[in-house]
Scaffold this motif. Structure first.
Motif, mmCIF file in Angstrom:
data_model
loop_
_atom_site.group_PDB
_atom_site.id
_atom_site.type_symbol
_atom_site.label_atom_id
_atom_site.label_comp_id
_atom_site.label_asym_id
_atom_site.label_seq_id
_atom_site.Cartn_x
_atom_site.Cartn_y
_atom_site.Cartn_z
ATOM 1 N N LYS A 126 0.833 -1.193 0.000
ATOM 2 C CA LYS A 126 0.000 0.000 0.000
ATOM 3 C C LYS A 126 0.868 1.244 0.000
ATOM 4 C CE LYS A 126 -3.786 -2.205 2.399
ATOM 5 N NZ LYS A 126 -4.562 -2.274 3.597
ATOM 6 N N LYS A 127 0.525 2.144 -0.886
ATOM 7 C CA LYS A 127 1.204 3.427 -0.948
ATOM 8 C C LYS A 127 0.337 4.435 -0.223
ATOM 9 C CE LYS A 127 4.281 1.680 -3.701
ATOM 10 N NZ LYS A 127 5.496 1.206 -3.163
ATOM 11 N N TYR A 128 0.896 4.996 0.831
ATOM 12 C CA TYR A 128 0.157 5.982 1.609
ATOM 13 C C TYR A 128 0.583 7.366 1.157
ATOM 14 C CZ TYR A 128 -1.237 2.114 4.530
ATOM 15 O OH TYR A 128 -1.760 0.942 4.976
ATOM 16 N N GLY A 129 -0.379 8.272 1.096
ATOM 17 C CA GLY A 129 -0.133 9.628 0.637
ATOM 18 C C GLY A 129 0.530 10.474 1.699
ATOM 19 N N ALA A 130 0.676 11.776 1.397
ATOM 20 C CA ALA A 130 1.326 12.715 2.300
ATOM 21 C C ALA A 130 0.528 12.881 3.591
ATOM 22 C CB ALA A 130 1.493 14.061 1.602
ATOM 23 N N ILE A 152 2.070 2.013 21.186
ATOM 24 C CA ILE A 152 1.306 0.900 20.607
ATOM 25 C C ILE A 152 0.750 1.294 19.240
ATOM 26 C CG2 ILE A 152 -0.753 -0.544 20.872
ATOM 27 C CD1 ILE A 152 -0.237 -0.396 23.925
ATOM 28 N N ALA A 153 0.176 2.506 19.143
ATOM 29 C CA ALA A 153 -0.362 2.963 17.850
ATOM 30 C C ALA A 153 0.746 3.074 16.818
ATOM 31 C CB ALA A 153 -1.067 4.303 18.027
ATOM 32 N N GLY A 154 1.915 3.560 17.240
ATOM 33 C CA GLY A 154 3.044 3.672 16.313
ATOM 34 C C GLY A 154 3.489 2.325 15.791
ATOM 35 N N ILE A 155 3.526 1.325 16.676
ATOM 36 C CA ILE A 155 3.924 -0.025 16.251
ATOM 37 C C ILE A 155 2.908 -0.592 15.263
ATOM 38 C CG2 ILE A 155 4.226 -2.414 17.054
ATOM 39 C CD1 ILE A 155 5.429 -1.188 19.639
ATOM 40 N N VAL A 156 1.617 -0.397 15.550
ATOM 41 C CA VAL A 156 0.572 -0.892 14.634
ATOM 42 C C VAL A 156 0.707 -0.222 13.276
ATOM 43 C CG1 VAL A 156 -1.908 -0.925 14.221
ATOM 44 C CG2 VAL A 156 -1.030 -1.533 16.467
ATOM 45 N N TRP A 157 0.928 1.089 13.267
ATOM 46 C CA TRP A 157 1.057 1.805 11.986
ATOM 47 C C TRP A 157 2.325 1.381 11.241
ATOM 48 C CZ3 TRP A 157 -0.381 7.184 14.373
ATOM 49 C CH2 TRP A 157 -1.760 7.239 14.525
ATOM 50 N N MET A 158 3.401 1.076 11.971
ATOM 51 C CA MET A 158 4.616 0.593 11.300
ATOM 52 C C MET A 158 4.352 -0.758 10.647
ATOM 53 S SD MET A 158 7.950 1.680 13.538
ATOM 54 C CE MET A 158 7.438 1.008 15.114
ATOM 55 N N ILE A 159 3.604 -1.622 11.328
ATOM 56 C CA ILE A 159 3.260 -2.925 10.745
ATOM 57 C C ILE A 159 2.427 -2.738 9.487
ATOM 58 C CG2 ILE A 159 1.925 -5.043 11.126
ATOM 59 C CD1 ILE A 159 2.831 -4.874 14.076
ATOM 60 N N GLN A 160 1.532 -1.746 9.499
ATOM 61 C CA GLN A 160 0.697 -1.471 8.334
ATOM 62 C C GLN A 160 1.480 -0.786 7.230
ATOM 63 O OE1 GLN A 160 -2.534 0.855 9.928
ATOM 64 N NE2 GLN A 160 -3.649 -0.950 10.639
ATOM 65 N N GLY A 161 2.672 -0.283 7.526
ATOM 66 C CA GLY A 161 3.492 0.377 6.512
ATOM 67 C C GLY A 161 3.259 1.871 6.406
ATOM 68 N N LYS A 162 2.575 2.448 7.364
ATOM 69 C CA LYS A 162 2.329 3.894 7.326
ATOM 70 C C LYS A 162 3.578 4.627 7.804
ATOM 71 C CE LYS A 162 -2.638 3.605 8.077
ATOM 72 N NZ LYS A 162 -3.748 4.017 8.936
ATOM 73 N N PRO A 163 4.005 5.659 7.068
ATOM 74 C CA PRO A 163 5.211 6.394 7.443
ATOM 75 C C PRO A 163 5.107 7.089 8.800
ATOM 76 C CG PRO A 163 4.559 6.931 5.195
ATOM 77 C CD PRO A 163 3.474 6.108 5.788
ATOM 78 N N LYS A 164 3.944 7.520 9.195
ATOM 79 C CA LYS A 164 3.826 8.236 10.461
ATOM 80 C C LYS A 164 3.938 7.296 11.666
ATOM 81 C CE LYS A 164 -1.236 8.378 10.854
ATOM 82 N NZ LYS A 164 -2.364 9.295 10.977
ATOM 83 N N GLY A 165 3.950 5.983 11.460
ATOM 84 C CA GLY A 165 4.104 5.038 12.556
ATOM 85 C C GLY A 165 5.436 5.180 13.255
ATOM 86 N N THR A 166 6.511 5.370 12.470
ATOM 87 C CA THR A 166 7.838 5.540 13.051
ATOM 88 C C THR A 166 7.909 6.825 13.861
ATOM 89 O OG1 THR A 166 8.719 4.396 11.123
ATOM 90 C CG2 THR A 166 10.300 5.561 12.497
ATOM 91 N N LYS A 167 7.325 7.902 13.314
ATOM 92 C CA LYS A 167 7.310 9.184 14.043
ATOM 93 C C LYS A 167 6.535 9.047 15.350
ATOM 94 C CE LYS A 167 7.452 12.045 9.905
ATOM 95 N NZ LYS A 167 6.714 13.045 9.124
#
Length: 196
Positions: A126-130, A152-167
């Motif tokens: 999945k390509k996530y937008g800006a 926890i939310a950051g880890i879930v978003w990293m698993i999903q591949g969302k760039p803001k998960g790492t932040k």
């Protein structure tokens, strides 16, 4: 023509005109409420097979050729022919992710969407937008006020591949570490001797 029926309470035989169908009145013998039913028409018995339903049959017994008494079976059974869509398809195997039966040569499961081909798997990420790269105001509030939930939310978003998960994970982890250090310093100031 009149309709004949019996009283449900006392069994007296009553007669009413055709126009009284569905109407209620009192039984003259017991006074119970009775409703005049629809008339029942008897079927007429036909004398011969000719003229049934206005159709004339040829021969004396027109229905004799329908059943000759032999056991029922197919004369020449057709071999199994798969539906048109399955003719070109090959053998099947279960999907390793969901267990549904898919083609052996399938590159993607049509049920769960799992991609098996490595080249397609890279393309299908999945390509996530800006909008998903930047943290919203709500994300900042969660990261600063509830850093445990933010991690926890950051880890879930990293698993999903969302760039803001790492932040989200980084900021929440940093805030959590900061408050842990503050707590340690406050405890050491309260108990300078190191005792309980």
């Amino acid at each position: 023509m009149s309709i004949s029926f019996e009283c449900q309470s006392c069994g007296k035989k009553l007669k009413a005109p055709d126009s009284a169908v569905g109407k209620s009145s009192k039984c003259p013998q017991c006074g119970a409420k009775v409703t005049c039913p629809e008339p029942i028409y008897d079927a007429e018995v036909a004398d011969d097979a000719e003229g049934l339903g206005g159709v004339a049959f040829s021969g004396s017994n027109a229905l004799a050729d329908l059943d000759d008494g032999s056991p029922y079976a197919l004369k020449d059974p057709d071999p199994y022919a798969p539906p048109a869509g399955d003719a070109a398809e090959g053998p099947r195997r279960p999907c390793p992710m969901c267990g549904e039966m898919i083609l052996t040569s399938a590159a993607k499961c049509r049920f769960c969407g799992e991609v098996f081909d490595p080249k397609l798997k890279k393309k299908s990420k999945k390509k996530y937008g800006a909008d998903s790269a930047d943290m919203s105001a709500g994300d900042w509030v969660v990261a600063l006020l509830c850093p445990g939930i933010g991690c926890i939310a950051g880890i879930v978003w990293m698993i999903q591949g969302k760039p803001k998960g790492t932040k989200m994970f980084g900021i929440s982890f940093a805030v959590n570490a900061f408050w842990t250090v503050v707590q340690i310093l406050l405890r050491s100031q309260m108990n300078p001797q190191g005792g309980p």
